[in-house]
Every structure is written in C-alpha cells, then in structure tokens.
Design a protein around this motif. Structure first.
Motif, mmCIF file in Angstrom:
data_model
loop_
_atom_site.group_PDB
_atom_site.id
_atom_site.type_symbol
_atom_site.label_atom_id
_atom_site.label_comp_id
_atom_site.label_asym_id
_atom_site.label_seq_id
_atom_site.Cartn_x
_atom_site.Cartn_y
_atom_site.Cartn_z
ATOM 1 N N GLY A 68 56.240 49.197 68.245
ATOM 2 C CA GLY A 68 55.104 48.272 68.309
ATOM 3 C C GLY A 68 55.565 46.830 68.250
ATOM 4 O O GLY A 68 54.943 45.979 67.613
ATOM 5 N N LYS A 202 55.445 48.000 57.451
ATOM 6 C CA LYS A 202 54.844 49.332 57.324
ATOM 7 C C LYS A 202 53.812 49.556 58.418
ATOM 8 O O LYS A 202 53.137 48.626 58.862
ATOM 9 C CB LYS A 202 54.148 49.473 55.969
ATOM 10 C CG LYS A 202 55.068 49.493 54.775
ATOM 11 C CD LYS A 202 54.239 49.588 53.504
ATOM 12 C CE LYS A 202 55.129 49.521 52.268
ATOM 13 N NZ LYS A 202 54.307 49.511 51.028
ATOM 14 N N ARG A 203 53.679 50.833 58.813
ATOM 15 C CA ARG A 203 52.638 51.205 59.777
ATOM 16 C C ARG A 203 51.850 52.387 59.239
ATOM 17 O O ARG A 203 52.404 53.274 58.585
ATOM 18 C CB ARG A 203 53.257 51.555 61.130
ATOM 19 C CG ARG A 203 53.759 50.362 61.879
ATOM 20 C CD ARG A 203 53.943 50.661 63.354
ATOM 21 N NE ARG A 203 55.119 51.473 63.612
ATOM 22 C CZ ARG A 203 55.494 51.854 64.837
ATOM 23 N NH1 ARG A 203 54.760 51.522 65.889
ATOM 24 N NH2 ARG A 203 56.583 52.587 65.010
ATOM 25 N N LYS A 204 50.586 52.408 59.558
ATOM 26 C CA LYS A 204 49.716 53.496 59.110
ATOM 27 C C LYS A 204 50.094 54.789 59.822
ATOM 28 O O LYS A 204 50.243 54.817 61.041
ATOM 29 C CB LYS A 204 48.247 53.163 59.434
ATOM 30 C CG LYS A 204 47.431 52.778 58.226
ATOM 31 C CD LYS A 204 45.966 52.652 58.617
ATOM 32 C CE LYS A 204 45.133 52.315 57.382
ATOM 33 N NZ LYS A 204 43.694 52.218 57.740
ATOM 34 N N ARG A 206 52.688 56.385 60.236
ATOM 35 C CA ARG A 206 53.972 56.494 60.912
ATOM 36 C C ARG A 206 55.086 56.051 59.974
ATOM 37 O O ARG A 206 54.990 55.015 59.328
ATOM 38 C CB ARG A 206 54.009 55.645 62.189
ATOM 39 C CG ARG A 206 53.056 56.150 63.260
ATOM 40 C CD ARG A 206 53.328 55.504 64.601
ATOM 41 N NE ARG A 206 54.613 55.909 65.157
ATOM 42 C CZ ARG A 206 55.014 55.567 66.388
ATOM 43 N NH1 ARG A 206 54.240 54.832 67.168
ATOM 44 N NH2 ARG A 206 56.183 55.969 66.833
ATOM 45 N N LYS A 210 57.217 49.034 62.032
ATOM 46 C CA LYS A 210 56.952 48.113 63.133
ATOM 47 C C LYS A 210 58.014 47.013 63.110
ATOM 48 O O LYS A 210 58.435 46.573 62.035
ATOM 49 C CB LYS A 210 55.562 47.486 62.969
ATOM 50 C CG LYS A 210 55.168 46.457 64.030
ATOM 51 C CD LYS A 210 53.814 45.854 63.692
ATOM 52 C CE LYS A 210 53.385 44.851 64.765
ATOM 53 N NZ LYS A 210 53.088 45.502 66.046
#
Length: 294
Positions: A68, A202-204, A206, A210
C-alpha cells in the motif's frame, strides 16, 4: 484474514555496519578501468528505455498491492528536476530497494550506486545497467572511470541514489550508523541531497505493514568546510533527518536485537558441538563401509 501479532520474528545482529540479512548469495565481480558505465550504442539505449519503462509500472503495482505504498514530500524535488540531485535511503527491502528510488524520482530517471556484487549474477548484468545500476569499482584504477561516468550523469541533470547503510536489513525500523564517505559524491558534483526514509505502519487485518516513504531536503554541505569535514557535516544532516522520520514507524515486522557476548559464546559452542556430532557420524559411516568391504 486475522492479523498476526508482531513482530513475526527476532533477528540478532553483531555488527550494524557489516551484517547482511537479505538472504541473497553474493558472488564477486571485477569492476576495473575498462568497465562500460555509459553505453552509446543506439540499440542498447533503445532497449534501456523499454526495460526501464516496463519495470516502473510493475514495481509500482507490486509496491501498491503488497505494501500500500505512499510517497510523501516529492514536491521538494521539483525545483531540482533539471539540474539533478542525490537521493539517500535506508536499506530495508528485498527486492523493493531495487526500484524504490526510481518511484521517488519519477518521472525523472534514476541511477543508483551499487556494490559490484549486485551486477555479478550471470545473465542479468546488462538488465541491471539498463535499470540504472552504477556498480562501484573494485580496483583503484577503476575509480577514474566510475567518477567520469558520475560526472557525465550529473552534468546531464540525472538523479543518483545512495544506500549508505550498504547492507539490507528487511523491515528494519531504525537508521543504522552509516559512514560518511559516500557523501563525497554530491559534494564533488555540487548537487543537493534529499533523504527518502522508508517507514512502516500498521494495517488493519494484515500482518505485512504499510510502507510510507518520506522525502526531506534539500541538504547542502557547509561551503566553509572541505574534505572529510564537509562529508561528515552533510552526512550528519541527512542522518538526523532520517533518524527523526524513522521514529514515525509504529510497528516492527521483524525485530532486530544486538547479540550479547554470552549469546555469541553459546552459539559458538552449539556450532562446535554440531560439527563434532557430524564428524562422528561421518567417521561411523566410513567404518561401516570399510567393515562391509572386508
């Protein structure tokens, strides 16, 4: 998919300037005074345009889908598009660091100074050169040739990337204490330096973080200083900016910890015990073969 707890693993290091964790097997290659950095053959140059033009969209899609990726601060580069500049990044991705700098400098083509071993893999050297690699010479005589190519690139207003940490530490969220000698190049060429710092967010849902790349600069050497003093002053400016940006990472996908002396001794003992066990098994096998023949 449920996000796993981070960090995914812990890696122990001994020397932050020389330890390598890319997992890539390196082979040596001689880069001397006869090495061709700049090709004038029209067919080679045409193929170079095709290769570079095809690589960038693929690199962007890979980075966008997996990480991302977002690049912030690129507007700082716009005033220097015609005269050129140097980029300085932290070395934290395989294969990402082969093209991150190209995404930062786009639409301007980027050239990246690399270790000679990066172009040593048989069958890939010309491809690497077409994508912008400029391997460091491995002989003293080779430096005149290398610096001549660097002068020509900078004279045309190209962008040149440096990874002064030199060794890849995947997903590392700090900035290693890199040396100053690479900063002689922008001083020699009288070009500004911009840092591009890869930080991890941090990624939700996953585990893979990012990537956000933050561009800072321009940084210029103090005109009152010369030689090593100027290198150090410029290096310190860039290091300070990158160190501050790295603090914006909010997760550790891989945690790096310095190996203690006790851990080093323990690992050495384990290695020695394993070698003894392997030698014992080997000797037993040889004895069994000898016995069967008799």
């Amino acid at each position: 998919m449920r996000r796993k707890d981070l960090p995914m693993k812990t890696v122990y290091y001994t020397d932050e300037r020389n330890d390598e964790f890319s997992g890539i097997t390196r082979t040596d290659k001689v880069i001397d005074e006869n090495y061709t950095y700049i090709h004038h053959n029209p067919v080679w140059r045409f193929l170079s345009i095709i290769v570079y033009g095809c690589t960038l969209p693929v690199a962007y899609l890979y980075s966008k889908i997996k990480f991302g990726i977002r690049i912030e601060g690129k507007e700082a580069l716009k005033p220097y598009r015609k005269e050129g500049y140097f980029l300085c990044g932290n070395h934290t991705q395989v294969p990402g660091d082969g093209f991150m700098q190209a995404l930062v400098s786009f639409p301007k083509k980027n050239y990246v100074i690399v270790n000679a071993q990066n172009v040593a893999l048989k069958g890939t050297e010309q491809l690497m050169l077409m994508e912008g690699a400029m391997p460091l010479p491995t002989t003293l005589k080779g430096y005149k040739n290398f610096l001549g190519a660097l002068d020509e690139r900078c004279g045309k207003g190209d962008s040149i990337a440096l990874y002064p940490e030199a060794h890849i530490w995947p997903y590392y969220t700090g900035i290693r204490n890199f040396p100053q000698h690479a900063f002689n190049y922008p001083i020699r060429e009288k070009k500004p330096v911009f840092s591009f710092t890869t930080i991890y967010k941090k990624r939700k849902n996953r585990s893979t973080p990012k990537i956000v790349i933050k561009v800072d600069g321009p940084f210029w050497p103090d005109s009152k200083l010369t030689g090593r003093q100027a290198e150090k002053e410029l290096r310190d400016q860039v290091y300070k900016a990158m160190k501050a940006r790295s603090m914006e990472s909010d997760c550790e996908y891989i945690r790096y910890m310095k190996r203690t002396e006790e851990q080093g001794q323990s690992e050495k003992q384990q290695s020695e015990s394993q070698k003894k066990a392997e030698n014992s098994v080997s000797m037993t096998s040889k004895e069994e073969v000898a016995a069967s023949k008799s």
